[in-house]
Design a protein around this motif. Structure first.
Motif, short mmCIF file in Angstrom:
data_model
loop_
_atom_site.label_atom_id
_atom_site.label_comp_id
_atom_site.label_asym_id
_atom_site.label_seq_id
_atom_site.Cartn_x
_atom_site.Cartn_y
_atom_site.Cartn_z
N VAL A 107 0.87 -1.18 0.00
CA VAL A 107 0.00 0.00 0.00
C VAL A 107 0.90 1.23 0.00
O VAL A 107 1.59 1.50 0.98
CB VAL A 107 -0.94 0.04 1.21
CG1 VAL A 107 -1.79 1.31 1.19
CG2 VAL A 107 -1.84 -1.20 1.24
N TYR A 108 0.90 1.97 -1.11
CA TYR A 108 1.72 3.17 -1.24
C TYR A 108 0.86 4.38 -0.89
O TYR A 108 -0.29 4.49 -1.35
CB TYR A 108 2.24 3.30 -2.67
CG TYR A 108 3.18 2.19 -3.07
CD1 TYR A 108 4.55 2.30 -2.87
CD2 TYR A 108 2.70 1.01 -3.65
CE1 TYR A 108 5.41 1.28 -3.23
CE2 TYR A 108 3.55 -0.01 -4.01
CZ TYR A 108 4.91 0.13 -3.80
OH TYR A 108 5.76 -0.90 -4.15
N GLY A 109 1.41 5.29 -0.09
CA GLY A 109 0.63 6.44 0.30
C GLY A 109 1.45 7.48 1.03
O GLY A 109 2.68 7.38 1.12
N PRO A 110 0.79 8.49 1.59
CA PRO A 110 1.47 9.53 2.36
C PRO A 110 2.19 8.96 3.57
O PRO A 110 1.95 7.82 4.00
CB PRO A 110 0.34 10.47 2.77
CG PRO A 110 -0.74 10.23 1.76
CD PRO A 110 -0.65 8.77 1.42
N SER A 111 3.05 9.77 4.15
CA SER A 111 3.95 9.30 5.21
C SER A 111 3.23 8.80 6.45
O SER A 111 3.77 7.96 7.19
CB SER A 111 4.92 10.42 5.59
OG SER A 111 4.22 11.58 6.01
N THR A 112 2.02 9.28 6.72
CA THR A 112 1.29 8.88 7.93
C THR A 112 0.21 7.83 7.65
O THR A 112 -0.63 7.56 8.51
CB THR A 112 0.64 10.11 8.59
OG1 THR A 112 -0.23 10.75 7.64
CG2 THR A 112 1.69 11.11 9.04
N ALA A 113 0.25 7.21 6.47
CA ALA A 113 -0.84 6.31 6.08
C ALA A 113 -0.98 5.12 7.02
O ALA A 113 -2.10 4.75 7.40
CB ALA A 113 -0.63 5.83 4.65
N GLU A 114 0.11 4.50 7.42
CA GLU A 114 0.02 3.29 8.22
C GLU A 114 -0.72 3.54 9.53
O GLU A 114 -1.65 2.80 9.89
CB GLU A 114 1.43 2.75 8.51
CG GLU A 114 1.42 1.47 9.33
CD GLU A 114 2.78 0.81 9.42
OE1 GLU A 114 2.85 -0.35 9.89
OE2 GLU A 114 3.78 1.44 9.02
N ARG A 115 -0.36 4.58 10.24
CA ARG A 115 -1.03 4.86 11.52
C ARG A 115 -2.45 5.34 11.31
O ARG A 115 -3.37 4.98 12.06
CB ARG A 115 -0.23 5.91 12.32
CG ARG A 115 -0.64 5.98 13.78
CD ARG A 115 -0.23 4.69 14.52
NE ARG A 115 -1.09 4.40 15.66
CZ ARG A 115 -1.64 3.22 15.87
NH1 ARG A 115 -1.44 2.22 15.03
NH2 ARG A 115 -2.39 3.00 16.93
#
Length: 275
Positions: A107-115
């Motif tokens: 899953v590629y996304g903005p820097s805070t996506a995981e949290r």
């Protein structure tokens, strides 16, 4: 390569379509002709409210090779929670049982996506989705390879960290083709460079000229500004999307035609666009 919109409604799901989500699909034959593994490849651009249901009408979620998230507003990422449940708890193929994917889904996304996604699902501190999602942060202009597809992120003009993506892949008629997806943005130099000479520009156009002038800049394009981006970039085709339910698509289309002389239409959910 082909594009299939799963959801085209702007800012929230409408009565006829979910919020933003678009499948980029490369067939096994196209992949083999491009010198890659001879199988179908599937990348989803955004997965907004309601889009996961539409996705299941078109494909097996287990067949996804990657998810690309432009930014973390719910109309672009909310249904990652549903995808997580499917990948983890499916009674025959979930990761908690034998026969799962075998590896977490990128899953590629903005820097805070995981949290952000973990919190949206209700996970507590210390819990993660790492057995099912492999979160990877965009780095501007750093190329990402997914089988025969090359994805280049461009930071665009929106109130939160947002990336448009430029995708190069095998054309359905031979050779290569390019698609640019703006995510959410207002007019800026970066979105023009994103769209430079692409075969198809998939552009949001949530605002209307005049009516939405009271809103601060940096939120959304209008049909007119989307058309101007396509003109300035030399895009060969323009596909308008992310229209909220209170917009008349004919108005948005007319604005775009006033600033862009090439082929232009409003995206339709479930329609296949060949590149």
């Amino acid at each position: 390569m082909r594009l299939v919109p799963f959801g085209v409604s702007g800012s929230f799901p409408g009565p006829a379509t979910p919020a933003s989500s678009y499948l980029v699909h490369v067939s096994a034959a196209e992949s083999a002709a491009a010198g890659h593994e001879a199988r179908d490849w599937n990348v989803v651009l955004d997965l907004g409210n309601g889009a996961f249901g539409a996705l299941q009408r078109h494909m097996d979620p287990m067949a996804l090779d990657a998810v690309s998230i432009s930014h973390l507003h719910p109309d672009h990422c909310a249904d990652l929670a549903g995808l997580y449940v499917y990948l983890r708890y499916h009674p025959e193929r979930g990761s908690l049982r034998d026969g799962g994917r075998g590896a977490p889904l990128p899953v590629y996304g903005p820097s805070t996506a995981e949290r952000h996604v973990a919190l949206s699902y209700g996970l507590s501190d210390g819990e993660s989705m790492e057995n099912d999602f492999d979160f990877r942060s965009w780095a501007e202009h750093e190329l990402v390879e997914v089988g025969p597809l090359t994805i280049e992120p461009h930071r665009v003009f929106h109130p939160v960290e947002t990336y448009g993506v430029r995708i190069t892949g095998p054309s359905s008629s031979g050779g290569t083709t390019t698609l640019a997806y703006t995510g959410d943005t207002d007019a800026c130099t970066s979105v023009v460079e994103l769209a430079r000479d692409v075969d198809l520009l998939l552009s949001e156009a949530a605002f209307l000229e005049g009516r939405d002038d009271v809103v601060e800049r940096g939120i959304h394009l209008t049909g007119h500004r989307a058309g101007q981006v396509a003109t300035d970039a030399g895009a060969r085709r323009l596909l308008l999307t992310h229209l909220p339910v209170w917009n008349d698509p004919a108005d948005t289309l007319a604005e775009a035609r006033g600033s862009y002389a090439g082929p232009v239409e409003v995206a339709e959910q479930g329609k296949t666009y060949e590149l």
